[in-house]
Design a protein around this motif. Structure first.
Motif, PDB file in Angstrom:
ATOM      1  N   ALA A   9       0.633  -1.301   0.131  1.00  0.00           N
ATOM      2  CA  ALA A   9      -0.137  -0.087   0.116  1.00  0.00           C
ATOM      3  C   ALA A   9       0.849   1.114   0.068  1.00  0.00           C
ATOM      4  O   ALA A   9       1.886   1.511   0.754  1.00  0.00           O
ATOM      5  CB  ALA A   9      -0.936   0.024   1.217  1.00  0.00           C
ATOM      6  N   LEU A  10       0.496   2.277  -0.792  1.00  0.00           N
ATOM      7  CA  LEU A  10       1.235   3.244  -0.872  1.00  0.00           C
ATOM      8  C   LEU A  10       0.604   4.534  -0.623  1.00  0.00           C
ATOM      9  O   LEU A  10      -0.448   4.719  -1.116  1.00  0.00           O
ATOM     10  CB  LEU A  10       1.685   3.366  -2.563  1.00  0.00           C
ATOM     11  N   VAL A  17       5.982   9.758  -7.837  1.00  0.00           N
ATOM     12  CA  VAL A  17       6.256   8.846  -6.830  1.00  0.00           C
ATOM     13  C   VAL A  17       5.503   7.290  -7.133  1.00  0.00           C
ATOM     14  O   VAL A  17       6.092   6.250  -6.946  1.00  0.00           O
ATOM     15  CB  VAL A  17       5.843   9.437  -5.392  1.00  0.00           C
ATOM     16  N   ILE A  18       4.106   7.447  -7.543  1.00  0.00           N
ATOM     17  CA  ILE A  18       3.624   6.405  -7.645  1.00  0.00           C
ATOM     18  C   ILE A  18       3.970   5.625  -8.788  1.00  0.00           C
ATOM     19  O   ILE A  18       4.268   4.290  -8.860  1.00  0.00           O
ATOM     20  CB  ILE A  18       1.975   6.975  -7.951  1.00  0.00           C
ATOM     21  N   SER A  50       5.149   8.446   1.128  1.00  0.00           N
ATOM     22  CA  SER A  50       5.852   9.395   0.427  1.00  0.00           C
ATOM     23  C   SER A  50       6.287  10.325   1.450  1.00  0.00           C
ATOM     24  O   SER A  50       5.398  11.148   1.811  1.00  0.00           O
ATOM     25  CB  SER A  50       4.908  10.121  -0.882  1.00  0.00           C
ATOM     26  N   LEU A  51       7.713  10.315   1.429  1.00  0.00           N
ATOM     27  CA  LEU A  51       8.152  11.419   2.534  1.00  0.00           C
ATOM     28  C   LEU A  51       7.974  12.839   2.225  1.00  0.00           C
ATOM     29  O   LEU A  51       7.517  13.493   3.197  1.00  0.00           O
ATOM     30  CB  LEU A  51       9.864  10.870   2.716  1.00  0.00           C
ATOM     31  N   VAL A  71       9.846   6.586   1.341  1.00  0.00           N
ATOM     32  CA  VAL A  71      10.400   6.594   0.072  1.00  0.00           C
ATOM     33  C   VAL A  71      10.542   8.137  -0.399  1.00  0.00           C
ATOM     34  O   VAL A  71       9.578   9.024  -0.035  1.00  0.00           O
ATOM     35  CB  VAL A  71       9.777   5.863  -1.216  1.00  0.00           C
ATOM     36  N   ARG A  72      11.273   8.607  -1.190  1.00  0.00           N
ATOM     37  CA  ARG A  72      11.509   9.987  -1.473  1.00  0.00           C
ATOM     38  C   ARG A  72      12.257   9.831  -2.924  1.00  0.00           C
ATOM     39  O   ARG A  72      13.026   8.821  -3.309  1.00  0.00           O
ATOM     40  CB  ARG A  72      12.121  10.927  -0.719  1.00  0.00           C
ATOM     41  N   MET A  73      12.008  10.839  -3.907  1.00  0.00           N
ATOM     42  CA  MET A  73      12.567  10.730  -5.302  1.00  0.00           C
ATOM     43  C   MET A  73      13.934  11.245  -4.958  1.00  0.00           C
ATOM     44  O   MET A  73      14.409  11.893  -4.092  1.00  0.00           O
ATOM     45  CB  MET A  73      11.771  11.488  -6.312  1.00  0.00           C
TER      46      MET A  73
END
Length: 343
Positions: A9-10, A17-18, A50-51, A71-73
């Motif tokens: 799950a995000l 990000v997705i 998504s941080l 997570v982050r880009m």
């Protein structure tokens, strides 16, 4: 966990990000269930957050028995307040995408593995509280009650649980010997390669160190897939490992300073099922119920001090081997608390 429960799950509304997370998860042939920013924790085995979209008002993206990762880009602003908050919530190092795609893929693959075991974490409110001894006693008591059990040492600040158990010279793998990192470690091969203590399979740290997040996740999931019970000896400084626990027992002695330490630990380990284990002595006359009330935790077990324990350890008698001692009785009470053994 239910077999119908989603694997990943995000929590994100950002297209980049997705897409990045979906691209990684697709390599494991799994879908991603997307939830909007601010959503509460979803029923999934791996919760990805998504941080950069996180705010202080958001609910913690954690739930008992599930793994959580932020997570982050790769081009994100590393000085943002959201990045600093991830350490406070105990998630550990956030993953950068696409650079850390392999690490995320390993987490997905291990989360997808069917888990058979109940996972119990044990952590001391302070040093010397007796968490490692209780973890060992839980494992040994469970084996004696017919449960296939493994014990994993994640507290790398200690001397190694194999030394505590008197099996430091026994053959078998330690954390530093494990190198597989693709989420495919067979649970039967891992268990067979570990030293055994009275029927308990033991994965210990030693002078070479303990696990990193990816390696640890894979090995712990492999052990959980092949046993009825997995006991984790947790470090106080790394709440990230608590994420896979169905319940965490916080061990404290019955005094004001230890109770205050337990309260501070509980405040930093939010989102999980934390229960208190209080052991004697009580030098100031405090009761276990008073300590639990001060900590804000449910009192699971209260046990007397095992006065002969320190001397027994020096003689090579491991925790839990005294079947009539308070430690063994406390471990049995904890297993009953979780309905793992009969009366």
């Amino acid at each position: 966990m239910s077999q119908d429960e989603p694997i990943v799950a995000l929590r994100s509304a950002r297209t980049d990000v997705i897409d990045a997370v979906r691209e990684v998860v697709a390599l494991a042939d799994r879908p991603v269930v997307v939830h909007p920013p601010g959503a509460g924790p979803a029923p999934a085995r791996l919760l990805v957050d998504s941080l950069e979209e996180r705010t202080p008002e958001d609910p913690l993206w954690v739930r008992p028995g599930s793994r959580s990762v932020a997570v982050r880009m790769q081009d994100a602003d590393v000085s943002s307040p959201a990045l600093r908050r991830t350490h406070a919530s105990g998630e550990g190092r956030p993953l950068q995408l696409p650079a850390d795609a392999q690490e995320l893929l390993t987490l997905v693959r291990t989360a997808a593995r069917e888990r058979r075991a109940k996972v119990i974490g044990v952590v001391g409110a302070r040093g010397g509280a007796g968490a490692s001894c209780l973890a060992a006693a839980l494992a040994r008591t469970a084996v004696d009650r017919g449960l296939g059990t493994a014990l994993a040492d994640l507290d790398t600040c200690g001397a190694g649980v194999d030394l505590l158990l008197g099996i430091e010279h026994s053959g078998g793998l330690r954390w530093a010997d494990l190198s597989t990192g693709d989420g495919s470690l067979p649970h039967d091969q891992l268990a067979a390669a570990l030293p055994s203590w009275g029927g308990v399979r033991v994965l210990s740290a030693d002078w070479r160190g303990g696990p990193d997040t990816s390696q640890g996740s894979e090995a712990l999931d492999a052990l959980a897939a092949g046993h009825d019970l997995l006991v984790l000896d947790l470090p106080r400084a790394q709440a990230v490992w608590a994420g896979m626990c169905d319940v965490v027992y916080v061990v404290t002695t019955c005094d004001v300073m230890s109770g205050a330490a337990a309260r501070m630990l509980a405040a930093g380990w939010q989102g999980g099922d934390l229960r208190l284990v209080v052991r004697g002595p009580a030098p100031g006359g405090l009761t276990a119920a008073e300590v639990a009330q001060a900590c804000g935790l449910t009192l699971a077990v209260s046990m007397r001090e095992e006065r002969s324990l320190a001397a027994a350890l020096e003689r090579g008698v491991a925790p839990g081997e005294n079947r009539r001692g308070p430690l063994r009785r406390g471990a049995l009470a904890a297993l009953r608390d979780l309905d793992l053994v009969d009366e």
